[in-house]
Every structure is written in structure tokens, then in C-alpha cells.
Motif scaffolding. Structure first.
Motif, PDB file in Angstrom:
ATOM      1  N   ASN A 165       4.184  -4.739 -13.709  1.00  0.00           N
ATOM      2  CA  ASN A 165       3.382  -3.573 -14.102  1.00  0.00           C
ATOM      3  C   ASN A 165       4.193  -2.287 -13.963  1.00  0.00           C
ATOM      4  O   ASN A 165       4.080  -1.373 -14.788  1.00  0.00           O
ATOM      5  CB  ASN A 165       2.114  -3.487 -13.242  1.00  0.00           C
ATOM      6  CG  ASN A 165       1.064  -4.492 -13.659  1.00  0.00           C
ATOM      7  OD1 ASN A 165       1.050  -4.949 -14.797  1.00  0.00           O
ATOM      8  ND2 ASN A 165       0.187  -4.859 -12.733  1.00  0.00           N
TER       9      ASN A 165
ATOM     10  N   ARG B  11       0.817  -1.221   0.000  1.00  0.00           N
ATOM     11  CA  ARG B  11       0.000   0.000   0.000  1.00  0.00           C
ATOM     12  C   ARG B  11       0.850   1.270   0.000  1.00  0.00           C
ATOM     13  O   ARG B  11       0.351   2.344  -0.365  1.00  0.00           O
ATOM     14  CB  ARG B  11      -0.930  -0.003   1.206  1.00  0.00           C
ATOM     15  CG  ARG B  11      -2.085  -0.996   1.089  1.00  0.00           C
ATOM     16  CD  ARG B  11      -2.885  -1.052   2.357  1.00  0.00           C
ATOM     17  NE  ARG B  11      -3.977  -2.028   2.278  1.00  0.00           N
ATOM     18  CZ  ARG B  11      -4.704  -2.422   3.321  1.00  0.00           C
ATOM     19  NH1 ARG B  11      -4.444  -1.936   4.536  1.00  0.00           N
ATOM     20  NH2 ARG B  11      -5.677  -3.307   3.163  1.00  0.00           N
TER      21      ARG B  11
ATOM     22  N   TYR C 144       2.810  -7.120  -9.786  1.00  0.00           N
ATOM     23  CA  TYR C 144       2.890  -5.683  -9.509  1.00  0.00           C
ATOM     24  C   TYR C 144       4.202  -5.104 -10.034  1.00  0.00           C
ATOM     25  O   TYR C 144       4.225  -4.054 -10.683  1.00  0.00           O
ATOM     26  CB  TYR C 144       2.772  -5.406  -8.004  1.00  0.00           C
ATOM     27  CG  TYR C 144       3.079  -3.963  -7.674  1.00  0.00           C
ATOM     28  CD1 TYR C 144       2.150  -2.956  -7.942  1.00  0.00           C
ATOM     29  CD2 TYR C 144       4.315  -3.591  -7.153  1.00  0.00           C
ATOM     30  CE1 TYR C 144       2.442  -1.619  -7.694  1.00  0.00           C
ATOM     31  CE2 TYR C 144       4.618  -2.272  -6.896  1.00  0.00           C
ATOM     32  CZ  TYR C 144       3.680  -1.287  -7.164  1.00  0.00           C
ATOM     33  OH  TYR C 144       3.972   0.039  -6.916  1.00  0.00           O
TER      34      TYR C 144
ATOM     35  N   SER D 291       0.446   3.241  -7.238  1.00  0.00           N
ATOM     36  CA  SER D 291      -0.389   2.429  -8.127  1.00  0.00           C
ATOM     37  C   SER D 291      -0.746   3.266  -9.352  1.00  0.00           C
ATOM     38  O   SER D 291      -0.611   4.485  -9.346  1.00  0.00           O
ATOM     39  CB  SER D 291      -1.668   1.980  -7.406  1.00  0.00           C
ATOM     40  OG  SER D 291      -2.407   3.114  -6.966  1.00  0.00           O
ATOM     41  N   HIS D 292      -1.165   2.603 -10.401  1.00  0.00           N
ATOM     42  CA  HIS D 292      -1.567   3.326 -11.594  1.00  0.00           C
ATOM     43  C   HIS D 292      -2.554   2.481 -12.368  1.00  0.00           C
ATOM     44  O   HIS D 292      -2.696   1.281 -12.132  1.00  0.00           O
ATOM     45  CB  HIS D 292      -0.354   3.646 -12.461  1.00  0.00           C
ATOM     46  CG  HIS D 292       0.177   2.457 -13.192  1.00  0.00           C
ATOM     47  ND1 HIS D 292       0.874   1.449 -12.558  1.00  0.00           N
ATOM     48  CD2 HIS D 292       0.111   2.097 -14.508  1.00  0.00           C
ATOM     49  CE1 HIS D 292       1.223   0.530 -13.431  1.00  0.00           C
ATOM     50  NE2 HIS D 292       0.775   0.897 -14.624  1.00  0.00           N
ATOM     51  N   SER D 293      -3.239   3.127 -13.296  1.00  0.00           N
ATOM     52  CA  SER D 293      -4.182   2.424 -14.159  1.00  0.00           C
ATOM     53  C   SER D 293      -3.747   2.609 -15.602  1.00  0.00           C
ATOM     54  O   SER D 293      -2.800   3.336 -15.897  1.00  0.00           O
ATOM     55  CB  SER D 293      -5.595   2.989 -13.956  1.00  0.00           C
ATOM     56  OG  SER D 293      -5.645   4.345 -14.373  1.00  0.00           O
TER      57      SER D 293
END
Length: 472
Positions: A90, A45, A87, A49-51
Motif C-alpha cells: 500500500n 502504529r 501494508y 497510514s492513509h486512505s
């Protein structure tokens, strides 16, 4: 390659505290036999993070959190790998379009940016994960290859100098550097010890050198060819000069020329991926040999243009160091790429010429790593091609027992050093004496390598050598 501590990425005292805390938490969790996912998830956490529609934003804290999570993964022997490795992949896939948020107070190595250090750490650790789990190896290596291809393409096509020199080139240097280190156990041990905080012995006990799949080797080589193209390197150097000249605001660019450092890192990456391959099994071996011969010729020509300074000044520019390093890597790759006895004979002549090349005071000092590489590769060449063992012995015997220009010059320089203080003089003399002893000992060691080879086919080989030495 220098080694890096994880704390070097965060900025200022709060950043260092965060980095050290994340690293401590990662190592503590890794010591638990069966760490619960909810504990590990706390580390995840902290990571950015990304999209697909939003770029990955990499702050200094985010970078340290990612590296902390990688420390946990490696030190725990890949616990929760099925959740964590996707992760990290990514993150790798998002790097070409990532947004980097620099810290004005970051404590960095003098010759690395935060971007370069992070990519270096990330790739180094991922390559170790690839060695620990063969089932994940292909996916990890393919991701890194795609990153290399994307960054190379951007370096070729991108017109924004700010992006090229603040992000693309540093990322390339970090990526190539990490792959290069992955082929050298001693360097890799030092890096992993610094990053993970474990002792060198602990790090060394777990280091595994990676053997790349044949098709991936050839794909990496294609990118090395692109990165070392003369037109691209000239374009980048010109672009950098214009950027530094015309930029109105201070910019953090840690080099004045791209061509040297990029060439060296690309070659080191190439050496790492080919060194465990059978040269006869690689379809591009001939092209590899042609590439390094061209680069070797170019670098040697540039070194011939160097001129020594006056007096006993022994300072050496970074550009000269990189030219010397590039020649060193070229000759190592060319020895690997030698496929017949005629090439071995020709390469022996090249190495002998480089070993005994004449220069001024500064160049004699700067070329010590090159001469060391020549001596090592002469021994390697004798082991690969026993037919040249006798010539190798003769070359090294002459270097050691005849009035060797190189050894004499180093000894003379040691005796003539002057400086501003007694301490400075003593330090320079000690450095020169150490280089003298190192070259002499390496020559002796590699004479022995060649003698062992010759003894296998001629029982009188060593005796003949001793008689020859006795007549000197």
C-alpha cells in the motif's frame, strides 16, 4: 551506488535517536522465536497510514518507522508477513501521490535527498522479501513495476518543476538504484549491512539475487527506453536549469543535470533485470542491443569532446564520471546481448579501441573505470564466444607487454603529481599507483580466462602464448 545507514533519513539529534531506537526495537523483536503480534503492532502504529481519499504523508519519522518494520520482517524471516506485506505494498502504491515532509536538519548523503534514500531503502528491502517468499514475489514485483510506470509517466507529463525535481526524479533514482543493486551481491550486501545493522558476513549469507520473470523484464525495458529518450532528457535538463535560475528561494537540488544520472541508473536497472536471462529467450533482445549501441555511441561522442586541463590536476566532474559509468554499463549489456560470432568480433574491436583510447591527464585518470570494464568484458566475451579467445589474448597481451600508452601514462602521472602539501601529493600518488596495479592485475586475470577457453579447443594454445611472450 553508495551504501546508506538508516539513521541518515531522520533529522537532527532527536530524529537520529528515534531512528536508532526503532531499528533496535525491530532487531530485538526479530530475535524472538514467535514474536507476539501486539508487540509488532507497536512498530506498525508508528508508521503512517492513509486512505483512498487521503494521500500518504511521509515525515522523516514515518519513513524511519516503515524501514524499521521492514527490518523486522526480513530479520525475523518474514514473521507476520500476511499482515505486514500488504501494508508495504500500500505504501508503494501510494508513493506517486505521497506528500513528503522534509526535515531542515536531516543528515543525508551529499548526493541524495531524503525521498531518494527512502525509496531506495524501501525497494531494496522489498526485493529481498520477494526472494525469501516466492508466493509474494509476483505481487511485489508488479507493484514496483506499476510504481516505475507511474513515475516515468509523471516525469514525461508533469509541468511542475518543483514536483519533478523534489519528488519524481529522486523517487525514480531511488527505485532504479535499488533494482540495480539487487543484481550485484557485493553492493547489496553492503546496503543490507548498513540498513539492518548486521555484519557484512551475516548480510551476505542471506543475500539472494532475484531473477525477474520474462514478461516483467520486457516491461521494465519499455520504461528504460522512455527514461533514456533524448527528448525527455533534454526537456528535464532545460526544465531544471530554468527552475534553478528562476526560483526565488533556495532549493535543495543535488545535481545540475538530470540526463547523466538518470541514464546511468536506468541502465543499471536494466542490467540487473536481464543479466540472468537467456538472451535468445527474450523477444526484445535485439531492441535492447540497439538501445545500448545508440547510447554507447552517444556517450563515446560526448567523451571525445572532453578536453584535459592544464598541469597535473586530476579532479573529475560528476558529469564526466557519469558518462564513463554509462559507457561501462552499456558495454556490459552489449556483451550480454551478443548473439552471433560476427557481433562478437565487432564488439572485441570496440572494446580494444576503448581500452587503448588516448586522452589528457584528467581523462586518463577518469577513464580508469572504463578501461577496467573493457578488460573484464574482454574476458567475458572470450568465455561466451571461444572463437574470439585468440584475439582477446592478443589484445591483452599487447596491453601488458608492449609500450602500453595507458599503463605508461598512469605511471608517469604518479611520478609527476604535485600538490599543496606532502600529504596531498602522497595521496594522489597512491591513488594513481593503485589504479596502475589494478589495471595490470585485471589484464593478467582476463588473459588467463581467455587462455583457459582457448585450451579447450587447442592443446597448444597456452604454449603458443608463452612462446609469443618469450619473443617480446
Amino acid at each position: 551506488f553508495t551504501s546508506y545507514k538508516m539513521t541518515s533519513i531522520s533529522g537532527g539529534s532527536p530524529g537520529v535517536f528515534f531512528s536508532e531506537t526503532v531499528g533496535h526495537l525491530a532487531r530485538s523483536l526479530a530475535q524472538i522465536d514467535d514474536p507476539p503480534w501486539n508487540k509488532v503492532e507497536r512498530l506498525l502504529r508508528l508508521c503512517p497510514s492513509h486512505s483512498s481519499s487521503d494521500p500518504l504523508i511521509l515525515t522523516c519519522r514515518g519513513q524511519d518507522a516503515i524501514l524499521g518494520l521492514l527490518i523486522f520482517l526480513r530479520e525475523s524471516k518474514l514473521k507476520h508477513k500476511n499482515r505486514l506485506v500488504p501494508y508495504f505494498l500500500n505504501v508503494v502504491n501510494a508513493l506517486p501521490l505521497a506528500q513528503w515532509v522534509p526535515s531542515s536538519s536531516a543528515t543525508l548523503k551529499p548526493d541524495q535527498s531524503s525521498c531518494q534514500q527512502f525509496v531506495f531503502h524501501l525497494v531494496t528491502m522489498l526485493l529481498q522479501v520477494a526472494t525469501l517468499d516466492i508466493s509474494m514475489q509476483e505481487e511485489i514485483l508488479l507493484s514496483l513495476l506499476r510504481l516505475l510506470q507511474s513515475l516515468t509517466e509523471t516525469a514525461v507529463e508533469e509541468t511542475s518543476a518543483s514536483k519533478v525535481f523534489q519528488v519524481v526524479v529522486p523517487s525514480l533514482l531511488g527505485l532504479c538504484g535499488a533494482i540495480g543493486v539487487s543484481g550485484n551481491k557485493e553492493l547489496l550486501t553492503n546496503v543490507l549491512s548498513d540498513v539492518t545493522g548486521v555484519s557484512r558476513k551475516q548480510a551476505g549469507d542471506t543475500v539472494v539475487l532475484l531473477k525477474w520473470r520474462m514478461d516483467l523484464v520486457e516491461s521494465v525495458f519499455k520504461e528504460v527506453m522512455r527514461l533514456t529518450e533524448r527528448d525527455l532528457l533534454a526537456k528535464l535538463d532545460l526544465q531544471l536549469t530554468e527552475y534553478l535560475t528562476n526560483h526565488a528561494l533556495p532549493v535543495t537540488i543535488l545535481y545540475k543535470s538530470v540526463s547523466g544520472i538518470l541514464t546511468v541508473n536506468a541502465l543499471l536497472m536494466l542490467k540487473a533485470v536481464i543479466q540472468f536471462q537467456d538472451v535468445h529467450a527474450i523477444s526484445c533482445a535485439g531492441t535492447v542491443q540497439a538501445l545500448v549501441r545508440g547510447l554507447l555511441s552517444s556517450c563515446r561522442s560526448e567523451l571525445h569532446l572532453e578536453r584535459s586541463g592544464k598541469g597535473a590536476e586530476l579532479s573529475v566532474s560528476q558529469q564526466l564520471k557519469r558518462k564513463v559509468q554509462a559507457v561501462c554499463v552499456c558495454i556490459e549489456i552489449e556483451v550480454w546481448a551478443t548473439t552471433n560470432e560476427a557481433d562478437a568480433v565487432g564488439l572485441h574491436q570496440t572494446l580494444s579501441s576503448l581500452l587503448n583510447s588516448v586522452g589528457g591527464k584528467r581523462l586518463d585518470y577518469a577513464h580508469s573505470p572504463l578501461r577496467s570494464a573493457c578488460i573484464q568484458q574482454l574476458g567475458q566475451l572470450a568465455e561466451m564466444w571461444p572463437a574470439v579467445a585468440g584475439e582477446v589474448v592478443q589484445t591483452l597481451q599487447t596491453f601488458l607487454t608492449s609500450p602500453s600508452y595507458v599503463l605508461q601514462r598512469l605511471k608517469q602521472l604518479s611520478g609527476s603529481v604535485t600538490g599543496e602539501s606532502a600529504k596531498a601529493v602522497a595521496e594522489k600518488k597512491a591513488a594513481l599507483d593503485a589504479k596502475f596495479v589494478e589495471l595490470r592485475n585485471e589484464a593478467i586475470d582476463n588473459v588467463c580466462r581467455a587462455l583457459r577457453v582457448g585450451l579447450k579447443t587447442n592443446g597448444d594454445f597456452v604454449q603458443a602464448f608463452l612462446v609469443s611472450i618469450g619473443n617480446k
